[in-house]
Design a protein around this motif. Sequence first.
Motif, mmCIF file in Angstrom:
data_model
loop_
_atom_site.group_PDB
_atom_site.id
_atom_site.type_symbol
_atom_site.label_atom_id
_atom_site.label_comp_id
_atom_site.label_asym_id
_atom_site.label_seq_id
_atom_site.Cartn_x
_atom_site.Cartn_y
_atom_site.Cartn_z
ATOM 1 N N TRP A 18 28.273 40.708 -127.247
ATOM 2 C CA TRP A 18 28.721 40.478 -126.242
ATOM 3 C C TRP A 18 29.883 41.171 -126.407
ATOM 4 C CZ3 TRP A 18 24.807 39.912 -122.713
ATOM 5 C CH2 TRP A 18 23.772 39.898 -123.147
ATOM 6 N N TYR A 19 30.215 41.601 -125.137
ATOM 7 C CA TYR A 19 31.205 41.214 -124.502
ATOM 8 C C TYR A 19 31.670 41.223 -123.209
ATOM 9 C CZ TYR A 19 32.519 45.328 -128.175
ATOM 10 O OH TYR A 19 32.772 45.836 -129.569
ATOM 11 N N ARG A 20 32.648 40.894 -122.615
ATOM 12 C CA ARG A 20 32.794 40.533 -120.728
ATOM 13 C C ARG A 20 34.306 40.912 -120.443
ATOM 14 N NH1 ARG A 20 34.086 34.144 -121.756
ATOM 15 N NH2 ARG A 20 36.199 33.891 -122.819
ATOM 16 N N GLN A 21 33.823 41.152 -119.153
ATOM 17 C CA GLN A 21 35.379 41.498 -118.760
ATOM 18 C C GLN A 21 35.221 40.523 -117.029
ATOM 19 O OE1 GLN A 21 35.423 45.844 -117.926
ATOM 20 N NE2 GLN A 21 38.102 46.327 -117.962
ATOM 21 N N ALA A 22 37.284 40.205 -116.803
ATOM 22 C CA ALA A 22 37.533 39.885 -115.507
ATOM 23 C C ALA A 22 38.322 40.473 -115.202
ATOM 24 C CB ALA A 22 37.914 38.642 -116.497
ATOM 25 N N PRO A 23 37.966 40.106 -113.865
ATOM 26 C CA PRO A 23 38.800 41.310 -113.272
ATOM 27 C C PRO A 23 40.260 41.520 -114.037
ATOM 28 C CG PRO A 23 37.242 39.768 -111.690
ATOM 29 C CD PRO A 23 37.286 39.134 -112.990
ATOM 30 N N GLY A 24 40.826 42.327 -113.713
ATOM 31 C CA GLY A 24 42.027 43.148 -114.307
ATOM 32 C C GLY A 24 42.232 42.369 -114.985
ATOM 33 N N LYS A 25 41.834 42.597 -116.625
ATOM 34 C CA LYS A 25 41.697 41.962 -117.766
ATOM 35 C C LYS A 25 40.293 42.704 -118.251
ATOM 36 C CE LYS A 25 42.198 36.864 -117.871
ATOM 37 N NZ LYS A 25 42.160 36.247 -118.070
ATOM 38 N N GLU A 26 40.800 43.209 -119.728
ATOM 39 C CA GLU A 26 39.898 44.586 -120.397
ATOM 40 C C GLU A 26 39.335 43.436 -120.845
ATOM 41 O OE1 GLU A 26 44.200 46.815 -122.617
ATOM 42 O OE2 GLU A 26 42.465 45.197 -123.906
ATOM 43 N N ARG A 27 37.942 44.845 -121.282
ATOM 44 C CA ARG A 27 36.945 44.056 -122.106
ATOM 45 C C ARG A 27 37.113 43.779 -123.238
ATOM 46 N NH1 ARG A 27 31.559 48.112 -121.594
ATOM 47 N NH2 ARG A 27 32.433 47.756 -119.647
ATOM 48 N N GLU A 28 37.036 42.067 -123.342
ATOM 49 C CA GLU A 28 36.515 41.623 -125.030
ATOM 50 C C GLU A 28 35.441 41.323 -125.605
ATOM 51 O OE1 GLU A 28 38.820 37.684 -124.376
ATOM 52 O OE2 GLU A 28 37.767 37.309 -122.669
ATOM 53 N N LEU A 29 35.660 41.130 -126.763
ATOM 54 C CA LEU A 29 34.428 40.708 -127.689
ATOM 55 C C LEU A 29 34.548 39.290 -127.683
ATOM 56 C CD1 LEU A 29 32.201 41.606 -130.006
ATOM 57 C CD2 LEU A 29 33.302 40.992 -131.201
ATOM 58 N N VAL A 30 33.051 38.906 -127.238
ATOM 59 C CA VAL A 30 32.414 37.164 -127.218
ATOM 60 C C VAL A 30 31.719 36.869 -128.576
ATOM 61 C CG1 VAL A 30 31.063 36.168 -126.230
ATOM 62 C CG2 VAL A 30 32.599 37.703 -125.107
ATOM 63 N N ALA A 31 30.850 38.036 -129.192
ATOM 64 C CA ALA A 31 30.011 37.299 -130.052
ATOM 65 C C ALA A 31 29.307 38.584 -130.500
ATOM 66 C CB ALA A 31 28.978 36.265 -129.490
ATOM 67 N N GLY A 32 28.716 38.240 -131.842
ATOM 68 C CA GLY A 32 28.617 39.940 -132.551
ATOM 69 C C GLY A 32 27.080 38.821 -133.491
ATOM 70 N N ILE A 33 26.055 40.145 -133.386
ATOM 71 C CA ILE A 33 24.571 39.330 -134.174
ATOM 72 C C ILE A 33 24.869 40.909 -135.417
ATOM 73 C CG2 ILE A 33 23.384 39.658 -133.163
ATOM 74 C CD1 ILE A 33 21.828 37.312 -134.476
ATOM 75 N N ARG A 34 24.312 41.224 -136.808
ATOM 76 C CA ARG A 34 23.748 41.774 -137.348
ATOM 77 C C ARG A 34 23.094 41.578 -137.445
ATOM 78 N NH1 ARG A 34 28.137 42.442 -142.488
ATOM 79 N NH2 ARG A 34 26.267 41.166 -143.440
ATOM 80 N N LEU A 45 30.637 25.822 -119.658
ATOM 81 C CA LEU A 45 30.720 26.769 -119.207
ATOM 82 C C LEU A 45 32.564 26.411 -118.566
ATOM 83 C CD1 LEU A 45 27.704 29.239 -117.741
ATOM 84 C CD2 LEU A 45 29.730 29.625 -119.254
ATOM 85 N N LYS A 46 33.336 27.337 -118.656
ATOM 86 C CA LYS A 46 34.771 27.090 -118.073
ATOM 87 C C LYS A 46 34.843 28.260 -117.126
ATOM 88 C CE LYS A 46 36.624 25.361 -121.602
ATOM 89 N NZ LYS A 46 37.686 25.259 -122.786
ATOM 90 N N ALA A 47 35.740 27.848 -115.720
ATOM 91 C CA ALA A 47 36.075 29.391 -114.372
ATOM 92 C C ALA A 47 36.215 30.475 -115.178
ATOM 93 C CB ALA A 47 37.013 28.572 -114.144
ATOM 94 N N GLU A 48 37.445 30.180 -116.796
ATOM 95 C CA GLU A 48 37.802 31.471 -116.993
ATOM 96 C C GLU A 48 36.656 32.101 -118.038
ATOM 97 O OE1 GLU A 48 38.689 28.641 -117.588
ATOM 98 O OE2 GLU A 48 39.743 27.527 -119.416
ATOM 99 N N ASP A 49 35.740 31.711 -117.878
ATOM 100 C CA ASP A 49 33.801 32.575 -118.572
ATOM 101 C C ASP A 49 34.067 33.628 -117.391
ATOM 102 O OD1 ASP A 49 33.312 29.837 -119.964
ATOM 103 O OD2 ASP A 49 34.063 31.176 -121.216
ATOM 104 N N THR A 50 34.211 33.707 -116.153
ATOM 105 C CA THR A 50 33.606 34.098 -115.172
ATOM 106 C C THR A 50 33.521 35.643 -115.291
ATOM 107 O OG1 THR A 50 34.537 32.667 -113.456
ATOM 108 C CG2 THR A 50 34.321 34.815 -112.851
ATOM 109 N N ALA A 51 33.278 36.446 -115.464
ATOM 110 C CA ALA A 51 33.406 37.883 -115.456
ATOM 111 C C ALA A 51 32.418 38.145 -115.498
ATOM 112 C CB ALA A 51 33.776 38.093 -117.541
ATOM 113 N N ILE A 52 31.771 40.058 -116.012
ATOM 114 C CA ILE A 52 31.182 40.339 -116.298
ATOM 115 C C ILE A 52 30.690 40.098 -118.251
ATOM 116 C CG2 ILE A 52 29.312 42.662 -115.531
ATOM 117 C CD1 ILE A 52 30.841 43.014 -113.352
ATOM 118 N N TYR A 53 29.312 40.365 -118.233
ATOM 119 C CA TYR A 53 29.527 40.386 -120.228
ATOM 120 C C TYR A 53 28.026 41.356 -119.686
ATOM 121 C CZ TYR A 53 31.206 35.623 -119.873
ATOM 122 O OH TYR A 53 32.208 34.659 -120.111
ATOM 123 N N PHE A 54 28.445 42.299 -120.351
ATOM 124 C CA PHE A 54 27.540 42.975 -121.235
ATOM 125 C C PHE A 54 26.845 43.111 -122.592
ATOM 126 C CE2 PHE A 54 29.475 45.805 -117.935
ATOM 127 C CZ PHE A 54 30.130 45.444 -117.343
#
Length: 117
Positions: free
Chosen positions: A36-52, A86-95
Amino acid sequence: QVQLVESGGGLVQPGGSLRLSCVASTSIFNIRLVSWYRQAPGKERELVAGIRSVDGITNISDAVKGRFAISRDNAKNTVYLQMNSLKAEDTAIYFCKAIDRWGSGYWGQGTQVTVSS
């Protein structure tokens, strides 16, 4: 080709919870890794979590550790992202992103998560 469909996003108040789902068009066992990645407005896409897929080992980013968890349901070809406190800073599109057993990467269309009172 692997198609991924995310769902479960929405509007939630601070401190609330959401569970995101990522459904794959193929068996999870044909996929090496789901993240799972997320991207907030004006920010780069960042890794949130992964599972093998092979062993279920997970990794969680420091930004969400202790609040988010990733899991899978092999029978449903689905990976979940449980998001608590959840916090306001978690607001993003999650991919959702999948790497198949041949090393090819695929992205879902994303699901919006908005944390606001």
